[in-house]
Enzyme design. Sequence first.
Site, PDB file in Angstrom:
ATOM      1  N   GLU A  74       0.832  -1.207   0.000  1.00 48.87           N
ATOM      2  CA  GLU A  74       0.000   0.000   0.000  1.00 48.87           C
ATOM      3  C   GLU A  74       0.868   1.259   0.000  1.00 48.87           C
ATOM      4  O   GLU A  74       0.632   2.205  -0.753  1.00 48.87           O
ATOM      5  CB  GLU A  74      -0.885  -0.046   1.234  1.00 48.87           C
ATOM      6  CG  GLU A  74      -1.659   1.194   1.569  1.00 48.87           C
ATOM      7  CD  GLU A  74      -2.291   1.027   2.938  1.00 48.87           C
ATOM      8  OE1 GLU A  74      -1.679   1.443   3.935  1.00 48.87           O
ATOM      9  OE2 GLU A  74      -3.381   0.441   3.006  1.00 48.87           O
ATOM     10  N   ASP A 135      -5.001  -3.353  -3.024  1.00 49.11           N
ATOM     11  CA  ASP A 135      -4.893  -1.895  -3.025  1.00 49.11           C
ATOM     12  C   ASP A 135      -3.508  -1.438  -3.463  1.00 49.11           C
ATOM     13  O   ASP A 135      -3.366  -0.472  -4.221  1.00 49.11           O
ATOM     14  CB  ASP A 135      -5.270  -1.302  -1.669  1.00 49.11           C
ATOM     15  CG  ASP A 135      -4.528  -1.891  -0.487  1.00 49.11           C
ATOM     16  OD1 ASP A 135      -3.778  -2.874  -0.663  1.00 49.11           O
ATOM     17  OD2 ASP A 135      -4.698  -1.367   0.627  1.00 49.11           O
TER      18      ASP A 135
END
Length: 397
Positions: A74, A135
């Site tokens: 991330e 993500d």
Amino acid sequence: MTGRDEARVPFGARAIPYAAGTLRPSGDPAAADRRVLEHYRRWKAYFLRSGDEVGGPGRCAVLTPDAAHPFVAEAQGYGLVITALMAGADPDAHALFDGILRHVLAHPSVNHPDLHAAQQDAGGRDAGGRDSATDGDLDIAYGLLLADRQWGGGHGDYRALALRRIDAVMESEVHGGTRLTKLGDWSSGRYDEISRTSDWMPDHFRAFRAATGDPRWDEVLAAQLSLTGALRTRHAPVTGLLPDFVVDTTSGDPRPARGQVLESPHDGDYHWNACRDPWRLGADAVTSGDARTRAVARGFSRWARAATGGDPARIRSGYRLDGTGYGDPGSPAFFAPFAVAAMTDGGDDDEDGAGAQGWLDALWARMCGSPPDPARAYAAGVQLQSMLVVSHNYWVP
């Protein structure tokens, strides 16, 4: 190809305008740029690591002292997006981007070579299963598209790398039936029926569709916007808030998690994942002008403005979907994304235009008065990217 540090879309130029009617903070835009640049410089100083700390010369990585491991996917995705957007203001942006990219390419997922192993330890070794997190891969692919537009060519050809990663995301991190994003390339069994709302990034999906020509990205966008509307109507009709995780996605009746399904007992609440939703959906609203994401973002903003009496200091770090707050106030991870949503809050149908502008200005002042905490990489990254959007320095490749 331009020179190494020449940016085609330089920070501060606002060369790609936002949708008509989008608000901006009151005051001088150049002053807003200076506040973003100040925050960025501190973010770099606190969280960027290079050289032997991350595996050797030429490499960089974003440190996450507040995560389970020092380096997570991330954060690397955030780093790629941020450095691409800061080109033109930071002469080192291109080199930093390439350094982070080298780190990413050195750590492929054990399940797919074009996805990123989600976690590395302090010695730069893969940890925690060596598989991916959706993500991170979404932002990495998006960052590569930004870099291709910004600089062209580069380390292994940004566009070619982006296309390979986008295809890998579709193959391994998008559910073939529901077209919802999965948790990672490891998702199977009951985890195959769980989706994280903060992975619903409409502007990314639009960019992937444009780059690849793959119509399945239209299906991904449609599926996630449709479910966003259904969740808000059925489970949060007053607040419009979304949960961290949605379960039973293949059942025909997806719903917020009940208790812990992956991370905490708050998996079904507006918690440390979903707090990004006003930023993610708001960023699409102001760049695409899509009425669907604009309505969702405006709903977030108007609820938060009413719930706090227009005082950003009262935004809590966690809410039940009915609006009951349970977390302490003060985290930028929660108040900064509402500033992005607040940009959609004006317009001819706004009964309180002055209130909408005042709310945005209050949120902006709160962000400007909240320097990064060197122990909180997550909040600092969310805040900096929110500031980039709010200052009209964000764009979609």
